[in-house]
Design an enzyme around this catalytic site. Structure first.
Site, PDB file in Angstrom:
ATOM      1  CB  SER A 223      -0.967  -0.059   1.302  1.00  0.00           C
ATOM      2  OG  SER A 223      -1.933   0.967   1.027  1.00  0.00           O
ATOM      3  CG  ASP A 447      -6.386  -2.957  -3.213  1.00  0.00           C
ATOM      4  OD1 ASP A 447      -6.876  -2.246  -2.486  1.00  0.00           O
ATOM      5  OD2 ASP A 447      -5.126  -3.225  -3.132  1.00  0.00           O
ATOM      6  CG  HIS A 475      -5.537  -2.949   0.999  1.00  0.00           C
ATOM      7  ND1 HIS A 475      -5.033  -2.262  -0.187  1.00  0.00           N
ATOM      8  CD2 HIS A 475      -4.970  -2.086   2.064  1.00  0.00           C
ATOM      9  CE1 HIS A 475      -4.134  -1.429   0.075  1.00  0.00           C
ATOM     10  NE2 HIS A 475      -3.922  -1.328   1.340  1.00  0.00           N
TER      11      HIS A 475
END
Length: 509
Positions: A223, A447, A475
């Site tokens: 991320s 996602d 995610h």
């Protein structure tokens, strides 16, 4: 004394600071010590999957400057943690550094909380390392005193569409955002906030690489960690061996565009969940994909009119939406999320499963300190250009709500404090890392936090990057129980094997 810099010509900024020809923060050695005392280890519960994980962990610090342009100014003791490689000496390949996302997520605490779900060969080959980035956790973490300031004004907007936010309500929300931002300045000062951005985290990371004794960096960024990795490839290409960028973030647009595009990602994740529900879930309330959002709205209206009462309080529309959004992050939760919706649609609010699931999902998760939220805001505001007119945020919230009608424009509203942020060192544009070795970008089709389009964009932007796609949801994909993804990433980390362009794995849940 004179400050000189080594410039990256493509981006026009300094990766590291030289003071009279020297790199003053390089050449450190981490003084590793056990993370836990014998008494703490005796009292700790066994960690699932590896009962000795906790006892092997070692902690230390690396010193970095607050301002890399002023090496003789203040410093930060950056907290680091290591799980030593478990294989024989001839198998070991140095360190593998992780950033778990956020921004604002403490890497040290994540490692302390239990084993990383990695393959035996990866754990045998690498010292597994993480760190608390500057301003996070034990690395001079801080809490803005007014970090809750926007909650009440946002709650007042909860049942309004962005198009219904009047100028008067906008002024109220903007006043709260300004109070939040001002309290951050009062807490740590403008200089500290000016240096919380990712370009400085990257400079810290290279100092950490050197302190670990690694000639070149092996790195996995999830991320927000992909932003760190991409900039590292640009700024320190010669010090790079392998970078896995999983759940890519975009680098170059303003903070409003960032929030708007994230809302589009939430919609794509919701559609992936709906497909799962219709095709594979044992219980599903939806007639078809076209009707799913309207049918969910009917369920939400039902709990709004008649909240589910639990010991912790009532579960109404907002609480259920929060739960649904959070469930999109982890495919393991999808079956129960679909079952919950099906039973709520049938009016079974007293069902043992419904009550048990809601009580578990909405149980308090420890005291809120505000430190992660404060760091999240500080980095997001430092990493983007920030429009200062609150009306632009309102328009952004409208666009976000159009993209994701079910979940609305909260992604944009939460960034309004950036309109009042002090001047910071903005992440450079034109990042392409032309001199970096092969980079692996991993993108998940559904996602909810980092849209798949960002993974495609980052892979195209970085000259040496290859995109590998996980066709499911959730995610990030690596080290999450997806064996196909893990095999590909491990082959890259261990042997430098890059998958063919266009490669993908089917959803596994």
């Amino acid at each position: 004394m004179g400050l000189t810099t080594v410039l990256v010509a493509a981006a026009g900024f300094a990766p590291a600071d030289r003071w009279d020809g020297e790199l003053p923060f390089y050449g450190q050695a981490v003084d590793w010590q056990p993370c836990f005392t014998p008494e703490e280890l005796a009292a700790a519960e066994d960690t699932e999957g590896d009962p000795d994980w906790t006892s092997r962990l070692e902690c230390g610090t690396v010193t970095v400057p607050v301002n890399h342009g002023d090496p003789e100014g203040g410093t930060i003791d950056m907290a680091v943690v290591r799980h030593p490689a478990q294989g024989p000496a001839e198998q070991r390949r140095g360190s593998l550094v992780f950033d778990f996302g956020g921004p604002g997520v403490p890497g040290v605490e994540r490692m302390r909380s239990g084993p990383l779900p990695l393959s035996r060969q990866t754990r045998a080959s690498f010292d597994l390392v993480s760190f608390d980035p500057r301003g996070v956790g034990e690395s001079a973490g801080f809490t803005c005193p007014r970090w809750r300031a926007m909650r009440a004004p946002l709650e007042a907007l909860r049942n309004l569409g962005a198009q219904e936010v009047t100028d008067a309500r906008l002024r109220e929300l903007d006043k709260a955002a300004e109070a939040y931002a001002r309290s951050c300045v009062e807490e740590v000062g403008e200089e500290f906030l000016a240096n919380t951005g990712t370009v400085n985290v990257v400079r810290d990371l290279d100092i950490l690489r050197d302190a670990l004794g690694d000639r070149r960096l092996n790195y996995v960024g999830f991320s927000y960690g992909t932003r760190i990795g991409a900039l590292y490839a640009e700024m320190f290409a010669e010090n790079t061996r392998a970078l896995v960028l999983d759940g890519a973030m975009q680098i170059e647009r303003d903070v409003i565009a960032d929030g708007v595009e994230q809302s589009g990602g939430v919609r794509a994740a919701w559609e992936t969940f709906v497909d799962y529900c219709l095709e594979r879930a044992p219980e599903c309330p939806f007639t078809d994909a076209a009707q799913a959002t309207a049918e969910t709205e009917a369920i939400l209206s039902g709990v709004a009119a008649d909240p589910v009462v639990l010991e912790e309080g009532g579960v109404g529309r907002h609480e259920l939406l929060v739960l649904l959004r959070e469930s999109l992050y982890t495919e393991h939760r999808w079956e129960n999320a679909a079952r919950l919706l099906a039973r709520l649609a049938a009016g079974d609010t007293g069902d043992d499963f419904v009550r048990g699931y809601l009580e578990g999902a909405l149980a308090p998760r420890g005291g809120e300190s505000g430190s992660e939220e404060s760091a999240f805001t500080a980095v997001r505001c430092a990493d983007h250009t920030n429009p200062t007119d609150p009306r632009e945020y309102r328009e952004g919230a409208r666009r976000a709500a159009d993209l994701s009608p079910l979940f609305g424009g909260d992604q944009v509203w939460s960034l309004l404090p950036c309109a009042h942020w002090p001047v910071t060192e903005v992440v450079p544009t034109g990042v392409s890392a032309p001199m970096a070795p092969p980079i692996l970008v991993v993108g998940t089709r559904g996602d909810p936090a980092t849209p798949y389009a960002w993974a495609r964009e980052l892979a195209d932007q970085l000259a040496s990057a290859t995109l590998f796609t996980y066709e499911g949801g959730g995610h990030t994909a690596y080290a999450g129980g997806r064996s196909c993804v893990d095999r590909v990433v491990d082959a890259y980390l261990l042997y430098g094997e890059v998958p063919p362009a266009g490669s993908s794995c089917p959803g596994e849940f």
